[in-house]
Enzyme design. Structure first.
Site, PDB file in Angstrom:
ATOM      1  N   ASN A  80       1.019  -0.870   0.440  1.00 14.58           N
ATOM      2  CA  ASN A  80       0.067  -0.453   0.153  1.00 14.58           C
ATOM      3  C   ASN A  80       0.954   1.287   0.008  1.00 14.58           C
ATOM      4  OD1 ASN A  80      -2.277  -1.515   0.571  1.00 14.58           O
ATOM      5  ND2 ASN A  80      -2.804  -1.301   1.827  1.00 14.58           N
ATOM      6  N   ARG A 409     -10.998  -5.253 -14.153  1.00 14.78           N
ATOM      7  CA  ARG A 409      -9.783  -5.876 -13.872  1.00 14.78           C
ATOM      8  C   ARG A 409     -10.114  -7.395 -14.091  1.00 14.78           C
ATOM      9  NH1 ARG A 409      -6.201  -2.909 -11.945  1.00 14.78           N
ATOM     10  NH2 ARG A 409      -6.964  -0.846 -10.307  1.00 14.78           N
ATOM     11  N   ARG A 439      -5.275   1.221 -13.194  1.00 17.09           N
ATOM     12  CA  ARG A 439      -4.129   1.366 -13.128  1.00 17.09           C
ATOM     13  C   ARG A 439      -3.657   0.523 -12.571  1.00 17.09           C
ATOM     14  NH1 ARG A 439      -0.688   5.909 -11.490  1.00 17.09           N
ATOM     15  NH2 ARG A 439      -3.234   7.555 -11.644  1.00 17.09           N
ATOM     16  N   HIS A 469     -15.843   2.516 -14.729  1.00 15.70           N
ATOM     17  CA  HIS A 469     -15.057   1.503 -13.587  1.00 15.70           C
ATOM     18  C   HIS A 469     -16.734   1.087 -13.364  1.00 15.70           C
ATOM     19  CE1 HIS A 469     -14.098   1.400  -9.764  1.00 15.70           C
ATOM     20  NE2 HIS A 469     -13.484   1.184 -10.168  1.00 15.70           N
ATOM     21  N   TYR A 502     -12.271 -10.434  -2.150  1.00 17.82           N
ATOM     22  CA  TYR A 502     -12.628  -9.134  -1.536  1.00 17.82           C
ATOM     23  C   TYR A 502     -14.875  -9.337  -1.306  1.00 17.82           C
ATOM     24  CZ  TYR A 502      -9.289  -6.731  -4.382  1.00 17.82           C
ATOM     25  OH  TYR A 502      -8.137  -5.717  -4.304  1.00 17.82           O
ATOM     26  N   ARG A 598     -14.180   2.139   4.501  1.00 13.97           N
ATOM     27  CA  ARG A 598     -12.325   1.406   4.548  1.00 13.97           C
ATOM     28  C   ARG A 598     -11.259   2.380   4.282  1.00 13.97           C
ATOM     29  NH1 ARG A 598     -11.470  -1.356  -0.393  1.00 13.97           N
ATOM     30  NH2 ARG A 598      -9.954  -0.362  -0.786  1.00 13.97           N
ATOM     31  N   HIS A 626     -15.651  -3.977  -0.314  1.00 10.60           N
ATOM     32  CA  HIS A 626     -15.662  -2.727  -1.041  1.00 10.60           C
ATOM     33  C   HIS A 626     -16.689  -2.958  -1.901  1.00 10.60           C
ATOM     34  CE1 HIS A 626     -14.417  -3.317  -5.563  1.00 10.60           C
ATOM     35  NE2 HIS A 626     -12.981  -2.412  -5.439  1.00 10.60           N
TER      36      HIS A 626
END
Length: 726
Positions: A80, A409, A439, A469, A502, A598, A626
């Site tokens: 992170n 993704r 990204r 997205h 997730y 989060r 998530h």
């Protein structure tokens, strides 16, 4: 999984960091309505992100958590922080250098924020190293898993590793001298490197060299069963093999973090793929933003590195070795189940299991959806028997005419992509919107885009200037003389691997309104439609922020009229000032506002006269929280939305995001109950105070550990209580 996993692949991983480099993402001019609110009402974004990563570190420090899970959290913290420097710190530095940075919404000057980030990061990195050396390392050793240094190895172990060095390590090493004939080499971002000082025994002259630690080899090498040594130790112990005839005087480990932002010109959409590939090559050579060195590095060696890398003293971090604890991902994956969380395997959603005539059968997803909507809650509900089965059955079904899909993704060997390719091979019309600017997944998505094109799929890259997205699937099926549309709207990526790690939501439905909305939206994404209103969707950047602000304001009106009113939000990050100001106004009107976040949070709760009615909680655990949920009391007829959007500028202004309104009353009640569970006073969570500090409430009044909402949901599923959301 790579040594440094891409963002969004592990529980408690970082929020995506995506600064707007054309303007300060925190800049907020306010509005006429917001002028009555205090100027210090927003918490600072960068410090809030560091506070999030501190919560991850607290999990690594928690002795109640199994040891290999603590090692995993140490690795997550390190990964992170790498991304934070590569993206947020790099972006802040660039804005300062180019003069476009302005005072942030929280009131801080950019240079002041940067200094605070450097200072706080250094504190957390030292605390991280201490947790490893004083907590996790001896704890693992007590369980027979030893991470040791070269001098602690037995002669037999050293001999075995010397053989390994000669066979597998030495052939890929390239020592690079630094002298008038050999310029200082390029140091790739996040690579581990040995700075080596050698002396010519004949002339007595000293020389500097650099040896890169090969990134494709295991970070920790097994010297003997359950005994591991860092790869760089093995290399350092055999440097005489690389510099024969020279005296090795000193070796020091160092690591550079570089700017990894992308700047892609999108004026010509047809050339976007080529432009992105070119920019990916350039990104490798971004300027340094952080230099990590072992604390015993000689001053003259450090001076050379600082000078050659053109880095400031504030960007140098002296740390206890070993550096780069992302390597602990490999240790955390050891087959020691007694040192991990108890295994949990998701089961099929009961509504889909019934459609398969038994839990072991493959469900007939289309038959199930003709009966009812299915609300999925991953990872408690199996992804493979729901979303994946939906697309695989659509690919094989001869009555399916078309599939439309967004991909942000996905996994390396993606069954989702394979299903889409199969559908095209079966002659179906397949449209896939691949977001090649996701990204750190850009290269993988370019590969998938080309594979889909080669199979005959129609592949588009979205709208110029916007990332796509949203998480959408649309299937058009011939049924008799009519066509029926089936849809999936989710909060998470179409990624089977992360669906096991997730926490996410998804709605499978044959509702005609949702199907019509998705048809209209896909037409906008692939063509020239300018539709801005939908039946059951809110879509960014056109209507999502305005739709949420309007509903928050309506709750204040319900409260004033004496009707049931509340706002409950679950997101990864919340920094959008317009939405936060709407929450402040609703709270002032007496509306109870609950925010479950989060990561980054700019809301300042509990301030007298402003936000006494706002509570903010954060939940971290074995799964990465998530999902995004937005619930409103709506005068007694609750309205609930789920979707892909966080409350950030980039999501609301620079992305295609969707929220779908949940129609089924039982599903709405389940989602409201989930929000209440996350905000419960008897659940393990972190509470945000008006001072911006997070405080963990992990035990009850007697000191007994409190379970978090994830553990309660797992326990419910193990007791066979039906859907995770029930």
């Amino acid at each position: 999984m790579d040594a440094v996993p891409p963002p969004g692949t592990l529980a408690a991983a970082a929020p995506e960091l995506d600064p707007d480099l054309d303007a300060d993402p925190d800049a907020y001019e306010g509005d006429a309505e917001g002028s009555e609110l205090p100027p210090d009402r927003f918490l600072d974004r960068e410090r809030s992100w560091l506070a999030f990563n501190e919560r991850v570190l607290e999990l690594a420090e928690d002795p109640a958590i199994p040891l290999l899970e603590r090692a995993n959290f140490l690795a997550i913290f390190a990964s992170n922080l790498d991304e934070f420097f590569m993206v947020r710190v790099a972006g802040l530095k660039r804005r300062i250098a180019t003069g476009v940075a302005t005072r942030s919404a929280s009131g801080y000057q950019p240079r002041e924020v940067l200094q605070q980030v450097w200072d706080r990061s250094r504190e957390l990195m030292l605390r991280h190293a201490a947790c490893f050396r004083q907590g996790v390392l001896p704890g693992l050793a007590a369980e027979g898993v030893e991470l040791i240094r070269w001098p602690e190895l037995t002669e037999q172990e050293q001999s075995r590793l010397f053989t390994l060095f000669r066979q597998r390590i030495y052939p890929v090493l390239t020592p690079l001298a630094v002298d008038p004939a050999h310029p200082f080499p390029y140091i790739s971002g996040l690579s581990l490197n040995l700075a080596v000082v050698v002396r010519n025994p004949v002339s007595g002259e000293e020389h500097f060299a650099r040896v890169k630690v090969p990134p494709l080899l295991s970070r920790f090498l097994e010297a003997s069963p359950q005994r591991y040594v860092p790869l760089e130790d093995v290399i350092a112990a055999h440097l005489e093999e690389l510099f024969p005839g020279m005296e090795v005087l000193a070796t020091h480990l160092f690591r550079v973090t570089r700017n990894q932002d992308l700047e892609v010109e999108e004026d010509d959409a047809e050339n976007l793929l080529q432009a992105l590939e070119k920019e990916l090559m350039r990104r490798r050579f971004g300027p340094p933003v952080r230099l990590e060195v072992e604390e015993d590095m000689a001053p003259e060696v450090l001076d050379r590195l600082v000078r050659e890398l053109k880095i400031s003293a504030a960007e140098v971090h002296r740390l206890p070795g070993p550096l780069d604890l992302t390597g602990l991902f490999g240790i955390a994956a050891l087959d020691r189940p007694e040192l991990r969380f108890p295994k949990f395997v998701a089961g099929p959603h009961p509504d889909l299991a019934e459609a398969g005539a038994g839990s072991a059968a493959v469900p007939d997803v289309f038959a199930a959806l003709r009966e009812r909507d299915v609300l999925l809650h991953h990872p408690y509900d199996s992804f493979s028997t729901s979303v994946q089965a939906f697309l695989e059955q659509a690919a094989e079904d001869p009555d399916v005419l078309a599939i439309k899909q967004t991909l942000y993704r996905t996994s390396g060997d993606s069954p989702i992509v394979h299903a889409l390719i199969d559908a095209a091979n079966f002659g179906k019309q397949v449209l896939v919107l691949v977001e090649i600017k996701a990204r750190f997944d850009e290269q993988a998505n370019i590969k998938w885009a080309r594979a889909l094109e080669d199979a005959g799929c129609h592949v588009v890259y979205g709208l110029v200037g916007l990332k796509t997205h949203c998480k959408l699937s649309l299937v058009v099926r011939r049924e008799g003389d009519a066509l029926r549309r089936y849809a999936h709207v989710g909060t998470g990526n179409y990624h089977p691997n992360t669906a096991r790690l997730y926490e996410d939501l998804g709605l499978l439905t044959a509702d005609p309104q949702v199907g019509a909305d998705l048809s209209d939206l896909f037409n906008q994404l692939s063509g020239y439609s300018r539709r801005t209103t939908y039946r059951r969707l809110l879509v960014a950047p056109r209507s999502l922020r305005e739709g949420l602000v309007r509903r928050i304001a309506a709750e204040a009106e319900h409260r004033r009229a004496g009707r049931p009113a509340y706002v409950r939000i679950k997101v990864n990050s919340i920094v959008d000032e317009a939405v936060i100001d709407a929450l402040y106004r609703a709270a002032r009107a007496g509306v109870r506002v609950d925010v479950w976040v989060r990561g980054i949070c700019a809301v300042r709760p509990g301030v007298a006269g402003l936000s006494e009615n706002i509570r903010v909680r954060s939940v971290l655990g074995r799964f990465l929280e998530h999902s995004r949920i937005f619930a409103f009391g709506n005068g007694g007829d609750p309205e609930v939305w789920i979707g892909s959007a966080d409350l950030m500028h980039r999501n609301l202004d620079r992305r295609i995001e969707t929220l779908v309104r949940v129609a089924d009353p039982g599903h709405r009640a389940s989602l409201v109950a989930l929000l209440e569970a996350g905000m419960s006073e008897t659940a393990d969570s972190w509470l945000l105070g008006p001072d911006g500090e997070w405080r963990r409430r992990g035990t009850d009044g007697d000191g007994a550990p409190l379970p978090n909402v994830q553990e309660r949901l797992i326990a419910a599923r193990r007791r066979g209580r039906g859907p995770a959301l029930n």
